[in-house]
Motif scaffolding. Structure first.
Motif, PDB file in Angstrom:
ATOM      1  N   ILE A 141      36.413  57.223  35.479  1.00  0.00           N
ATOM      2  CA  ILE A 141      35.758  56.412  34.129  1.00  0.00           C
ATOM      3  C   ILE A 141      35.759  56.938  32.397  1.00  0.00           C
ATOM      4  O   ILE A 141      35.330  58.442  33.003  1.00  0.00           O
ATOM      5  CB  ILE A 141      34.519  55.763  34.424  1.00  0.00           C
ATOM      6  CG1 ILE A 141      34.595  54.932  35.242  1.00  0.00           C
ATOM      7  CG2 ILE A 141      34.294  54.632  32.580  1.00  0.00           C
ATOM      8  CD1 ILE A 141      33.226  54.006  35.733  1.00  0.00           C
ATOM      9  N   HIS A 145      32.532  54.617  27.556  1.00  0.00           N
ATOM     10  CA  HIS A 145      31.771  53.608  27.912  1.00  0.00           C
ATOM     11  C   HIS A 145      30.271  54.225  28.262  1.00  0.00           C
ATOM     12  O   HIS A 145      29.738  53.176  28.976  1.00  0.00           O
ATOM     13  CB  HIS A 145      32.456  53.727  29.921  1.00  0.00           C
ATOM     14  CG  HIS A 145      34.202  52.370  29.537  1.00  0.00           C
ATOM     15  ND1 HIS A 145      34.037  51.221  28.923  1.00  0.00           N
ATOM     16  CD2 HIS A 145      35.474  53.045  29.710  1.00  0.00           C
ATOM     17  CE1 HIS A 145      34.728  51.216  28.673  1.00  0.00           C
ATOM     18  NE2 HIS A 145      36.034  51.884  29.467  1.00  0.00           N
ATOM     19  N   LEU A 153      31.368  46.223  31.567  1.00  0.00           N
ATOM     20  CA  LEU A 153      32.267  46.671  32.759  1.00  0.00           C
ATOM     21  C   LEU A 153      32.856  45.871  33.693  1.00  0.00           C
ATOM     22  O   LEU A 153      31.490  45.493  33.672  1.00  0.00           O
ATOM     23  CB  LEU A 153      31.506  48.216  33.217  1.00  0.00           C
ATOM     24  CG  LEU A 153      30.821  49.409  32.323  1.00  0.00           C
ATOM     25  CD1 LEU A 153      30.382  49.957  33.141  1.00  0.00           C
ATOM     26  CD2 LEU A 153      31.939  49.696  31.265  1.00  0.00           C
ATOM     27  N   MET A 157      34.503  48.801  37.393  1.00  0.00           N
ATOM     28  CA  MET A 157      33.426  50.057  36.865  1.00  0.00           C
ATOM     29  C   MET A 157      32.207  50.063  36.527  1.00  0.00           C
ATOM     30  O   MET A 157      31.259  51.334  36.898  1.00  0.00           O
ATOM     31  CB  MET A 157      33.806  49.736  35.465  1.00  0.00           C
ATOM     32  CG  MET A 157      35.786  49.677  35.076  1.00  0.00           C
ATOM     33  SD  MET A 157      35.240  49.416  33.247  1.00  0.00           S
ATOM     34  CE  MET A 157      34.720  50.450  32.775  1.00  0.00           C
ATOM     35  N   ARG A 158      31.399  49.180  37.572  1.00  0.00           N
ATOM     36  CA  ARG A 158      30.243  49.048  37.344  1.00  0.00           C
ATOM     37  C   ARG A 158      29.327  49.715  38.554  1.00  0.00           C
ATOM     38  O   ARG A 158      28.614  50.454  38.153  1.00  0.00           O
ATOM     39  CB  ARG A 158      29.326  47.503  37.597  1.00  0.00           C
ATOM     40  CG  ARG A 158      29.347  47.102  36.033  1.00  0.00           C
ATOM     41  CD  ARG A 158      28.019  46.216  36.357  1.00  0.00           C
ATOM     42  NE  ARG A 158      28.989  45.284  36.814  1.00  0.00           N
ATOM     43  CZ  ARG A 158      29.445  43.631  36.417  1.00  0.00           C
ATOM     44  NH1 ARG A 158      29.747  43.995  35.392  1.00  0.00           N
ATOM     45  NH2 ARG A 158      30.400  42.873  37.500  1.00  0.00           N
ATOM     46  N   ARG A 160      31.494  52.493  39.713  1.00  0.00           N
ATOM     47  CA  ARG A 160      31.592  53.745  39.809  1.00  0.00           C
ATOM     48  C   ARG A 160      30.480  54.195  39.122  1.00  0.00           C
ATOM     49  O   ARG A 160      30.537  55.242  39.080  1.00  0.00           O
ATOM     50  CB  ARG A 160      33.315  53.814  39.028  1.00  0.00           C
ATOM     51  CG  ARG A 160      34.131  53.704  39.569  1.00  0.00           C
ATOM     52  CD  ARG A 160      35.444  54.325  38.862  1.00  0.00           C
ATOM     53  NE  ARG A 160      37.189  54.067  40.224  1.00  0.00           N
ATOM     54  CZ  ARG A 160      37.408  53.228  40.982  1.00  0.00           C
ATOM     55  NH1 ARG A 160      36.935  51.637  40.685  1.00  0.00           N
ATOM     56  NH2 ARG A 160      38.363  53.463  41.654  1.00  0.00           N
TER      57      ARG A 160
END
Length: 330
Positions: A141, A145, A153, A157-158, A160
């Motif tokens: 990422i 961010h 996200l 992504m959250r 991760r």
């Protein structure tokens, strides 16, 4: 590999109006340094409760009723909150099932990472920023961010970002409670490949709970199959998949589609798991088991050694197995 975690006779109960209910029943588990251990089983079998008991994150009405959790030579069950605090995140971290619920929705990612590091004595703003950027980039990422809120996200992504948070101090053990359950198939595989790559790169051990047999078949070194609060089978993943020693393990595999080989119809396991408040007197899988015999209804099986795995089935007890075969011959 050295033994990092040794769980012995661990039991967890939930207090209810009708008395305590056992959700984890005398489970044994060991994890070696750098090992990937998978735990599978139907919903309600005790997988997540087991993880929370290992990490000592249980809250009322749940409590540890017995057993030991020896991590790095210390019994975590006997430790108080002050003694546990330095271990969590630094030596052992947890990735929750839903990142949206685990992350604070009103704090930016960088603030949440900073809180974790400050709790462990890191005060330098430069050090906090640098480490936050490092772990976020470890999981693929972009560092920009860090200024995002969790809702900005995607689901992947959250998840991760949660894994990055778990790696802030490069712990020796990372406990993961169904981290891929909210993701699509492509995102699941991408995340699992990244977890495995990070594990090999950084050398931490993983305990991974999932419903997905395909995930553990590809990524775990050893596998525990749980049912009705007990471990039914535990051993090398490949052996469990190639030669399951317990009928329940075989039932799970028969309900899992094969990518290669001849086309075969999927077979579900009939019936439903038992009510934890009214367990069968004998084997807990007996009411659903296609290989059951008379003794199964009244005798609680122990864990028997079968090659490199342990299996909780009377078919591996010589006395009961011989009687079962004699009965079938008649």
């Amino acid at each position: 590999m050295s033994k990092l975690l040794q769980v012995t006779g661990l039991s967890v109960t939930y207090d209810t109006s009708s008395g305590p209910v056992t959700a984890v029943d005398q489970v044994d588990l060991d994890v070696q340094s750098g090992e990937f251990v998978g735990i599978v089983g139907e919903s309600g079998c005790g997988k997540s409760t087991l993880l929370f008991a290992i990490a000592q994150l249980l809250t009322p009405p749940a409590s540890v009723a017995g057993g030991e959790v020896i991590f790095r030579g210390q019994n975590m069950v006997a430790m108080n909150a002050g003694e546990l605090a330095p271990i969590r995140w630094r030596n052992m971290s947890v990735v929750m099932q839903s990142a949206m619920n685990a992350l604070n929705p009103v704090k930016r990612i960088r603030a949440q990472y900073a809180d974790a590091m400050k709790a462990h004595g890191i005060r330098s703003k430069i050090e906090i920023r640098q480490r936050s950027e490092e772990v976020l980039e470890l999981v693929g990422i972009d560092r920009v961010h860090l200024n995002s809120f969790p809702h900005q996200l995607s689901g992947g992504m959250r998840q991760r970002a949660m894994i990055a948070m778990a790696l802030l101090f490069t712990p020796e053990l990372v406990i993961m409670d169904e981290p891929t359950s909210a993701l699509d198939v492509v995102a699941q595989r991408s995340l699992m490949l990244q977890i495995k790559e990070l594990q090999q790169q950084l050398g931490f051990a993983v305990i991974f709970v999932t419903h997905d047999m395909s995930l553990v078949s590809h990524f775990s070194d050893r596998l525990m199959v749980m049912y009705a609060a007990q471990e039914m089978e535990y051993g090398p993943t490949r052996q469990v998949f190639d030669s399951p020693a317990h009928p329940y393990s075989r039932g799970l595999l028969d309900a899992f589609p094969q990518i290669r080989g001849p086309r075969v119809p999927l077979q579900g396991i009939p019936g439903a798991p038992p009510n934890l408040t009214a367990m069968p007197p004998g084997c807990r899988f007996e009411p659903r088991c296609p290989l059951r015999f008379d003794a199964c209804a009244v005798t609680q099986p122990a864990l028997y050694q079968v090659a490199d795995v342990q299996a909780r089935c009377l078919l591996h007890d010589p006395d009961h197995r011989d009687k079962a075969e004699l009965g079938r011959d008649r």
